[in-house]
Scaffold this motif. Structure first.
Motif, mmCIF file in Angstrom:
data_model
loop_
_atom_site.group_PDB
_atom_site.id
_atom_site.type_symbol
_atom_site.label_atom_id
_atom_site.label_comp_id
_atom_site.label_asym_id
_atom_site.label_seq_id
_atom_site.Cartn_x
_atom_site.Cartn_y
_atom_site.Cartn_z
ATOM 1 N N LEU A 1 0.819 -1.203 0.000
ATOM 2 C CA LEU A 1 0.000 0.000 0.000
ATOM 3 C C LEU A 1 0.855 1.255 0.000
ATOM 4 N N ASN A 2 0.261 2.342 -0.435
ATOM 5 C CA ASN A 2 0.927 3.620 -0.574
ATOM 6 C C ASN A 2 0.007 4.711 -0.027
ATOM 7 N N VAL A 3 0.569 5.690 0.642
ATOM 8 C CA VAL A 3 -0.175 6.823 1.196
ATOM 9 C C VAL A 3 0.300 8.083 0.484
ATOM 10 N N TYR B 1 -0.924 12.530 -0.791
ATOM 11 C CA TYR B 1 -1.751 13.745 -0.766
ATOM 12 C C TYR B 1 -2.317 14.092 0.622
ATOM 13 N N ASP C 1 -4.894 10.086 0.994
ATOM 14 C CA ASP C 1 -5.318 8.995 0.114
ATOM 15 C C ASP C 1 -4.462 7.768 0.387
ATOM 16 N N GLN C 2 -5.057 6.594 0.116
ATOM 17 C CA GLN C 2 -4.307 5.349 0.216
ATOM 18 C C GLN C 2 -4.739 4.423 -0.920
ATOM 19 N N ALA C 3 -3.772 3.754 -1.513
ATOM 20 C CA ALA C 3 -4.054 2.784 -2.571
ATOM 21 C C ALA C 3 -2.819 1.921 -2.783
ATOM 22 N N SER D 1 1.310 6.843 -6.710
ATOM 23 C CA SER D 1 0.592 7.945 -6.079
ATOM 24 C C SER D 1 -0.088 8.846 -7.088
ATOM 25 N N ASN E 1 -4.180 7.867 -9.096
ATOM 26 C CA ASN E 1 -4.557 6.471 -8.895
ATOM 27 C C ASN E 1 -6.075 6.350 -8.750
ATOM 28 N N GLU F 1 -7.831 3.910 -7.909
ATOM 29 C CA GLU F 1 -8.210 2.988 -6.835
ATOM 30 C C GLU F 1 -8.053 3.628 -5.447
ATOM 31 N N ALA F 2 -7.644 4.879 -5.389
ATOM 32 C CA ALA F 2 -7.377 5.541 -4.118
ATOM 33 C C ALA F 2 -8.643 5.712 -3.288
ATOM 34 N N LEU G 1 -10.085 7.672 0.426
ATOM 35 C CA LEU G 1 -9.802 8.769 1.356
ATOM 36 C C LEU G 1 -9.839 8.261 2.795
#
Length: 92
Positions: free
Chosen positions: A57-59, A61, A74-76, A80, A83, A85-86, A88
């Motif tokens: 996973l990536n965080v 903004y 955001d996370q997806a 970054s 994305n 698929e992000a 909130l």
């Protein structure tokens, strides 16, 4: 991707060691740092580091609320940048 608190006492930002382009990175973590009176950054504190047993996973903004009590981000999985698929998230 830093954001300054409304009162100027801290910033929220994303820390990552996986940089693919100027606005593309992976494995981001939400961090904060206080701002000293002389404008220097204080210690960096990790507020949120995503974990998953199935995907990386990536965080990204971060945005601090007007009262400084919440940080939205955001996370997806994956990049970054734009994305679709992000999702909130909000953390205090």
């Amino acid at each position: 991707m830093p954001d300054w608190s409304p009162d100027g006492t801290f910033i929220a930002a994303i820390a990552s060691e996986e940089l693919w382009c100027d606005n593309c990175f992976g494995d981001g973590q939400l961090v904060t740092a206080t701002i000293a009176d002389d404008g220097t950054l204080g210690p960096i504190t990790t507020l949120y580091a995503p974990t998953s047993s199935t995907v990386k996973l990536n965080v990204f903004y971060p945005s601090i609320s007007p009262d400084g009590k919440w940080i939205a981000f955001d996370q997806a999985a994956g990049s970054s940048y734009a994305n679709p698929e992000a999702a909130l998230y909000v953390i205090s």
